[in-house]
Structure formats: structure tokens, C-alpha cells
Design an enzyme around this catalytic site. Structure first.
Site, PDB file in Angstrom:
ATOM      1  N   THR A   1       4.977   2.842 -16.590  1.00 58.58           N
ATOM      2  CA  THR A   1       4.728   0.641 -17.143  1.00 58.58           C
ATOM      3  C   THR A   1       5.250   0.077 -15.525  1.00 58.58           C
ATOM      4  O   THR A   1       6.065   0.613 -14.634  1.00 58.58           O
ATOM      5  CB  THR A   1       5.111   0.577 -17.716  1.00 58.58           C
ATOM      6  OG1 THR A   1       4.488  -0.644 -18.285  1.00 58.58           O
ATOM      7  CG2 THR A   1       6.588  -0.175 -18.483  1.00 58.58           C
TER       8      THR A   1
ATOM      9  N   LYS B   1       8.017 -10.700 -34.517  1.00 61.37           N
ATOM     10  CA  LYS B   1       6.601  -9.660 -34.258  1.00 61.37           C
ATOM     11  C   LYS B   1       7.149  -8.262 -33.901  1.00 61.37           C
ATOM     12  O   LYS B   1       6.754  -7.579 -34.568  1.00 61.37           O
ATOM     13  CB  LYS B   1       5.860 -10.246 -32.979  1.00 61.37           C
ATOM     14  CG  LYS B   1       4.570  -8.981 -32.654  1.00 61.37           C
ATOM     15  CD  LYS B   1       3.829  -9.607 -31.433  1.00 61.37           C
ATOM     16  CE  LYS B   1       3.184  -8.612 -31.379  1.00 61.37           C
ATOM     17  NZ  LYS B   1       2.455  -8.975 -29.736  1.00 61.37           N
TER      18      LYS B   1
ATOM     19  N   PHE C   1      -0.044 -12.311 -26.833  1.00 58.00           N
ATOM     20  CA  PHE C   1      -0.317 -12.047 -26.337  1.00 58.00           C
ATOM     21  C   PHE C   1      -2.130 -11.548 -26.645  1.00 58.00           C
ATOM     22  O   PHE C   1      -2.214 -10.960 -27.709  1.00 58.00           O
ATOM     23  CB  PHE C   1      -0.182 -10.734 -24.596  1.00 58.00           C
ATOM     24  CG  PHE C   1      -0.113  -9.862 -25.587  1.00 58.00           C
ATOM     25  CD1 PHE C   1       1.363  -9.255 -26.185  1.00 58.00           C
ATOM     26  CD2 PHE C   1      -1.017  -8.696 -24.831  1.00 58.00           C
ATOM     27  CE1 PHE C   1       1.014  -8.212 -26.320  1.00 58.00           C
ATOM     28  CE2 PHE C   1      -0.669  -7.612 -25.506  1.00 58.00           C
ATOM     29  CZ  PHE C   1       0.735  -7.007 -25.880  1.00 58.00           C
ATOM     30  N   GLY C   2      -2.868 -11.670 -26.166  1.00 57.08           N
ATOM     31  CA  GLY C   2      -3.919 -10.110 -26.406  1.00 57.08           C
ATOM     32  C   GLY C   2      -4.425 -10.225 -27.409  1.00 57.08           C
ATOM     33  O   GLY C   2      -5.226 -11.679 -27.745  1.00 57.08           O
ATOM     34  N   TYR C   3      -4.564  -9.994 -28.665  1.00 55.67           N
ATOM     35  CA  TYR C   3      -5.683 -10.641 -29.806  1.00 55.67           C
ATOM     36  C   TYR C   3      -4.813 -11.030 -30.926  1.00 55.67           C
ATOM     37  O   TYR C   3      -4.868 -10.681 -32.295  1.00 55.67           O
ATOM     38  CB  TYR C   3      -6.205  -8.971 -30.441  1.00 55.67           C
ATOM     39  CG  TYR C   3      -7.097  -8.298 -29.570  1.00 55.67           C
ATOM     40  CD1 TYR C   3      -8.425  -9.025 -29.974  1.00 55.67           C
ATOM     41  CD2 TYR C   3      -6.669  -7.467 -29.095  1.00 55.67           C
ATOM     42  CE1 TYR C   3      -9.580  -8.529 -28.660  1.00 55.67           C
ATOM     43  CE2 TYR C   3      -7.975  -7.193 -27.723  1.00 55.67           C
ATOM     44  CZ  TYR C   3      -9.415  -7.660 -27.814  1.00 55.67           C
ATOM     45  OH  TYR C   3      -9.886  -6.565 -26.704  1.00 55.67           O
TER      46      TYR C   3
ATOM     47  N   ASP D   1      -0.121   4.052 -24.796  1.00 53.23           N
ATOM     48  CA  ASP D   1      -1.207   2.902 -24.928  1.00 53.23           C
ATOM     49  C   ASP D   1      -1.401   2.452 -26.258  1.00 53.23           C
ATOM     50  O   ASP D   1      -1.097   3.126 -27.419  1.00 53.23           O
ATOM     51  CB  ASP D   1      -2.487   4.267 -24.696  1.00 53.23           C
ATOM     52  CG  ASP D   1      -3.563   3.368 -23.961  1.00 53.23           C
ATOM     53  OD1 ASP D   1      -3.516   2.826 -23.182  1.00 53.23           O
ATOM     54  OD2 ASP D   1      -4.917   3.391 -24.609  1.00 53.23           O
TER      55      ASP D   1
ATOM     56  N   ALA E   1       7.179  -5.564 -16.458  1.00 57.22           N
ATOM     57  CA  ALA E   1       8.351  -5.552 -16.551  1.00 57.22           C
ATOM     58  C   ALA E   1       8.468  -6.171 -18.544  1.00 57.22           C
ATOM     59  O   ALA E   1      10.035  -5.530 -18.432  1.00 57.22           O
ATOM     60  CB  ALA E   1       8.752  -6.776 -15.706  1.00 57.22           C
ATOM     61  N   HIS E   2       8.042  -7.228 -18.813  1.00 58.32           N
ATOM     62  CA  HIS E   2       8.389  -7.577 -20.254  1.00 58.32           C
ATOM     63  C   HIS E   2       8.296  -6.035 -20.928  1.00 58.32           C
ATOM     64  O   HIS E   2       9.722  -5.698 -21.319  1.00 58.32           O
ATOM     65  CB  HIS E   2       6.652  -8.029 -20.737  1.00 58.32           C
ATOM     66  CG  HIS E   2       7.685  -8.600 -21.854  1.00 58.32           C
ATOM     67  ND1 HIS E   2       8.754  -9.364 -22.475  1.00 58.32           N
ATOM     68  CD2 HIS E   2       7.343  -8.071 -23.539  1.00 58.32           C
ATOM     69  CE1 HIS E   2       9.090  -9.505 -23.625  1.00 58.32           C
ATOM     70  NE2 HIS E   2       8.414  -9.072 -24.248  1.00 58.32           N
TER      71      HIS E   2
END
Ligand code: IMP
Length: 191
Positions: free
Chosen positions: A8, A171, A148-150, A69, A11-12
Site C-alpha cells: 500500500t 468505525k 472517507f469514500g462512501y 482491496d 500511510a494511514h
């Protein structure tokens, strides 16, 4: 310490797994091993894409490696955006990706969905997969600014808040990624 590559550049994600793994493993990112290639992700399943990434590192760097993924599967959209989650609208702009999901769902009342992560681990010449998922539903408009994202349109089952209304700590206790990473870590510790 056993060297292990996490394929990956995020960094997170690397920090998160490092903290969970502890001292037994020396976890290296793609940058750490000098891998600057844009590793192809051309599969039509999370498993395939994750394995493409871990295989790439094994083949080019001869090091043990795992890769992940993830994506969002919406039942009423036949599992879309799925492996196309990062660029569903043809761009990586999440405003547009979320807008397309909401447009495609329209007034549909059947809004069940899940986030899913697959981790592919290639270690000592053996292939292993670890999976995590979190069931939930897609709401009709964005709520919350965290994550982030959805995250702003996804409410996990048993909760009233979207992922974007939760703290990272909340989360990370229930997320698809956390579940998959915990399975990976349990396996590595058992070795
Ligand atoms: P990745 O494989 O973890 O990079 O995830 C691919 C895409 O799936 C991301 O770009 C996001 O659009 C979506 N995604 C994955 N995990 C999450 C999450 O925890 N929250 C929201 N979106 C996610």
C-alpha cells in the site's frame, strides 16, 4: 523481526496495521521497498485485485507480502460499485461517485449494502485470503464529514449514524477492514 510488506501507499492504513501488529513484524510499505510502480488492479473481484498486488511484490521483490482491496456492494445495483468503488463515475471524485450511487438507486426502497475487504497474503510461498464485511444500508442524502469514500451515505446495521458521523475509533471497531485485519493478525501470530 520478520519482514513483511504491506502493498500500500496509504500511510494511514500502514500505521493502523503497524499499531495492531506490534513488535513481532517489521512492516514495510511499497515506498519502503522502493516500489514506485502503478501495480495493475484489473480483476473483477476483490480477491483477484488483492492477489494481483501481493503477487506483484512477491514476483518483483521476492518478499513476503499482503495486500488489500475493498469496496461497497449495493444489492439493488447488483453489487455495484464493487471493485469500481474508487472510480465509479469514471473519476476518483467522491462527490461524483456518491452522486451516481444515489442517482442509480433513485427512490428504490431496497437499499441494503455492505463494505467488504479482502486481504491476500503470500507468505513462505503459500497463498491465504482473509475477508471482512460490514452490513448496512444506503441513505438518500449525505450525513457527516468524518471518514472517507462512501462513509456519508452508509449506516451500518444496528446503528443510526453513518460511518461519517462516527469517530474513527467507533468505525474502526466494526469496519470491514478492521475485521479482515484482525483475521490476518490472528493468523500471523499463530505462525
Ligand atoms: P481500497 O481498496 O481500500 O482502496 O478501497 C477502494 C474504494 O472503496 C475507496 O476508494 C472507497 O471509495 C471505497 N471504500 C473502501 N473502504 C471504505 C470505507 O471504509 N469507507 C468508505 N468508502 C470505502
Amino acid at each position: 523481526m520478520t519482514k513483511l510488506v504491506f502493498a500500500t501507499n496509504n500511510a494511514h492504513k500502514l500505521q493502523e496495521v503497524k499499531a495492531m501488529l506490534g513488535e513481532e513484524f517489521d512492516l514495510l510499505s511499497l515506498a519502503d521497498i522502493g516500489c514506485t510502480a502503478d501495480i495493475p488492479e484489473t480483476g473483477d473481484t476483490f480477491e483477484h485485485n488483492a492477489q494481483q498486488k501481493s503477487d506483484y511484490v512477491v514476483n518483483h521483490f521476492q518478499m513476503d507480502c499482503f495486500a488489500d482491496d475493498s469496496g461497497l456492494e449495493i444489492d439493488a445495483l447488483d453489487g455495484e460499485p464493487g471493485v469500481y468503488s474508487a472510480h465509479y463515475s469514471g473519476t476518483r471524485d467522491m462527490v461524483q461517485n456518491i452522486a451516481l450511487v444515489l442517482e442509480n438507486l433513485g427512490e428504490n426502497q431496497f437499499r441494503t449494502a455492505r463494505f467488504r475487504t479482502v486481504i491476500s497474503l503470500s507468505i513462505a510461498g503459500q497463498q491465504h485470503f482473509f475477508e471482512g464485511s460490514v452490513e448496512g444500508r444506503i441513505i438518500t442524502e449525505e450525513r457527516g464529514v468524518a471518514g472517507f469514500g462512501y462513509d456519508p451515505i452508509f449506516i451500518p446495521e444496528g446503528y443510526e449514524q453513518t460511518f461519517a458521523e462516527m469517530t474513527a475509533e467507533q468505525k474502526n471497531k466494526i469496519s470491514h477492514r478492521a475485521v479482515a485485519v484482525e483475521k490476518l493478525i490472528a493468523f500471523l501470530r499463530s505462525q
